[in-house]
Scaffold this motif. Structure first.
Motif, PDB file in Angstrom:
ATOM      1  N   ARG A 233     -46.273 -37.740  18.723  1.00 40.29           N
ATOM      2  CA  ARG A 233     -46.869 -36.590  18.020  1.00 40.29           C
ATOM      3  C   ARG A 233     -48.022 -36.978  17.095  1.00 40.29           C
ATOM      4  NH1 ARG A 233     -41.952 -33.747  15.687  1.00 40.29           N
ATOM      5  NH2 ARG A 233     -41.163 -34.500  17.667  1.00 40.29           N
ATOM      6  N   LEU A 234     -48.152 -38.245  16.733  1.00 39.16           N
ATOM      7  CA  LEU A 234     -49.304 -38.687  15.949  1.00 39.16           C
ATOM      8  C   LEU A 234     -50.319 -39.446  16.808  1.00 39.16           C
ATOM      9  CD1 LEU A 234     -47.631 -37.790  13.516  1.00 39.16           C
ATOM     10  CD2 LEU A 234     -48.314 -39.878  12.337  1.00 39.16           C
ATOM     11  N   ARG A 235     -50.189 -39.295  18.126  1.00 38.03           N
ATOM     12  CA  ARG A 235     -51.118 -39.970  19.027  1.00 38.03           C
ATOM     13  C   ARG A 235     -52.549 -39.515  18.747  1.00 38.03           C
ATOM     14  NH1 ARG A 235     -50.121 -38.848  25.191  1.00 38.03           N
ATOM     15  NH2 ARG A 235     -50.821 -36.792  24.462  1.00 38.03           N
ATOM     16  N   GLY A 236     -53.449 -40.471  18.646  1.00 42.23           N
ATOM     17  CA  GLY A 236     -54.845 -40.173  18.369  1.00 42.23           C
ATOM     18  C   GLY A 236     -55.188 -40.122  16.895  1.00 42.23           C
ATOM     19  N   LEU A 237     -54.184 -40.165  16.024  1.00 48.50           N
ATOM     20  CA  LEU A 237     -54.427 -40.171  14.586  1.00 48.50           C
ATOM     21  C   LEU A 237     -54.364 -41.603  14.054  1.00 48.50           C
ATOM     22  CD1 LEU A 237     -52.386 -37.065  13.347  1.00 48.50           C
ATOM     23  CD2 LEU A 237     -54.744 -37.186  14.171  1.00 48.50           C
ATOM     24  N   THR A 238     -55.075 -41.835  12.966  1.00 49.72           N
ATOM     25  CA  THR A 238     -55.175 -43.180  12.399  1.00 49.72           C
ATOM     26  C   THR A 238     -54.542 -43.206  11.010  1.00 49.72           C
ATOM     27  OG1 THR A 238     -57.223 -43.640  13.604  1.00 49.72           O
ATOM     28  CG2 THR A 238     -56.747 -45.017  11.686  1.00 49.72           C
ATOM     29  N   GLN A 239     -53.641 -44.138  10.818  1.00 47.93           N
ATOM     30  CA  GLN A 239     -52.961 -44.352   9.536  1.00 47.93           C
ATOM     31  C   GLN A 239     -53.376 -45.707   8.979  1.00 47.93           C
ATOM     32  OE1 GLN A 239     -48.632 -44.150   9.736  1.00 47.93           O
ATOM     33  NE2 GLN A 239     -48.446 -45.729   8.178  1.00 47.93           N
TER      34      GLN A 239
ATOM     35  N   ASP B  77     -62.003 -43.608   4.544  1.00 48.09           N
ATOM     36  CA  ASP B  77     -62.097 -42.200   4.933  1.00 48.09           C
ATOM     37  C   ASP B  77     -63.258 -41.981   5.895  1.00 48.09           C
ATOM     38  OD1 ASP B  77     -61.159 -39.481   4.648  1.00 48.09           O
ATOM     39  OD2 ASP B  77     -62.923 -39.088   3.406  1.00 48.09           O
ATOM     40  N   ALA B  78     -64.389 -42.634   5.628  1.00 51.13           N
ATOM     41  CA  ALA B  78     -65.567 -42.473   6.484  1.00 51.13           C
ATOM     42  C   ALA B  78     -65.351 -43.056   7.872  1.00 51.13           C
ATOM     43  CB  ALA B  78     -66.778 -43.136   5.825  1.00 51.13           C
ATOM     44  N   MET B  79     -64.418 -43.983   7.998  1.00 48.23           N
ATOM     45  CA  MET B  79     -64.101 -44.558   9.304  1.00 48.23           C
ATOM     46  C   MET B  79     -63.213 -43.646  10.140  1.00 48.23           C
ATOM     47  SD  MET B  79     -63.455 -48.577   8.420  1.00 48.23           S
ATOM     48  CE  MET B  79     -64.764 -49.596   7.764  1.00 48.23           C
ATOM     49  N   GLY B  80     -62.805 -42.519   9.568  1.00 48.27           N
ATOM     50  CA  GLY B  80     -62.030 -41.550  10.333  1.00 48.27           C
ATOM     51  C   GLY B  80     -60.534 -41.655  10.172  1.00 48.27           C
ATOM     52  N   ALA B  81     -60.080 -42.234   9.075  1.00 44.96           N
ATOM     53  CA  ALA B  81     -58.632 -42.274   8.837  1.00 44.96           C
ATOM     54  C   ALA B  81     -58.103 -40.861   8.657  1.00 44.96           C
ATOM     55  CB  ALA B  81     -58.322 -43.110   7.595  1.00 44.96           C
TER      56      ALA B  81
END
Length: 311
Positions: free
Chosen positions: A46-52, A102-106
């Motif tokens: 469910r968090l696939r594609g998201l970055t932590q 944040d700018a890297m898309g986290a």
């Protein structure tokens, strides 16, 4: 795990921001993840594609590793930034580091920092969700939530129980979060410590400087680590007799309720705040349950915060 609504907050910074409904939602979701984590196959997407990104400026084993495991089991791309080798060592500020990530898309930043309020400061300057993994002596919200889940799972309830929080309360973000959360869930909370390790503001809770009196009849005895790195002069002359006056042993636990549960957020100073044999007693100790439930609670929190981003 079946709920579809996210938390009505972009960040998880402290206990006070959570309503009673929010707390119930997190604990109920975590119950499902606790069962999920006992399956042979423990992978969700469910968090696939998201970055932590885990941004830890203080040493950590349990919290950092459990957030890493939680994010990966949910399918997130998880990166842990090695602060010791980062631009922070070159003078970059915390907020500039956060803006860069944040700018890297986290999508999610989990932060631990020695300064109280650091997580809230980061939340002010980023677009992604921020989770407070512990900020100085201020708060550690996911620890309080996992402690509540552990009590509920081991005792079947929280309401009506007496919980004695014992040890270095003044310097403990764990105690600071638990003494806010547990009374809201119906527990009676006692704070037990030497006078110089009690907080200035006990918020109307019962305080004890006598360990035997403080744990008498308690249903849960929650020990805290002596935080040498935060105590400075308060430590002087205290450690030598701390175990005899405030250390928890099988013999001292006999003063509590017959089925009293023993907890400790770790890492433990065996032989100082807790007897090693008691910490390892599977009938009385819930310390490893806390570790296990930490992954489940953090999965619930990450999932709930990320739901609005997924849609």
């Amino acid at each position: 795990m079946a709920a579809t609504a996210p938390l009505p907050h972009r960040h998880l910074l402290g206990i006070d921001q959570l309503s009673d409904a929010d707390v119930t939602l997190i604990l109920d979701e975590a119950e499902g993840w606790a069962e999920f984590n006992r399956r042979p196959q423990r992978q969700d997407d469910r968090l696939r594609g998201l970055t932590q990104v885990n941004l830890f400026f203080e040493s950590s084993t349990r919290t950092l590793l459990s957030f890493e495991i939680a994010g990966r089991r949910l399918g997130a791309q998880v990166s842990t930034m090695p602060v010791g080798h980062s631009s922070v060592r070159k003078g970059e500020t915390l907020l500039d580091t956060a803006r860069t990530i944040d700018a890297m898309g986290a999508d999610l930043i989990v932060i631990r920092h020695s300064d109280p309020g650091a997580a809230a400061a980061v939340a002010e300057v980023v677009r992604c969700a921020v989770v407070n993994g512990g900020d100085g002596t201020n708060q550690h919200p996911t620890q309080a939530l996992l402690d509540a889940l552990t009590i509920r799972r081991r005792k079947g309830r929280i309401a009506g129980l007496t919980v004695a929080i014992c040890g270095d309360i003044r310097h403990s973000r764990v105690a600071n979060s638990n003494r806010r959360l547990l009374p809201r869930l119906g527990a009676t909370v006692r704070l037990v410590a030497p006078a110089r390790l009690l907080p200035d503001d006990a918020e109307g809770l019962a305080t004890f400087t006598d360990m035997d009196e403080g744990i008498s009849g308690a249903d849960v005895v929650m020990m805290l680590r002596i935080q040498r790195e935060r105590m400075e002069d308060a430590l002087t002359g205290l450690l030598g007799d701390f175990h005899s006056a405030y250390g928890l042993t099988h013999a001292r636990l006999a003063l509590a309720a017959p089925d009293a549960l023993v907890m400790h957020p770790g890492p433990m100073n065996r032989g100082i705040e807790i007897e090693g044999a008691l910490a390892d007693d599977p009938q009385r100790s819930a310390i490893l349950d806390q570790v296990e439930n930490g992954v489940a609670v953090r999965m619930a929190c990450l999932d709930l915060l990320a739901r609005s981003r997924r849609t």
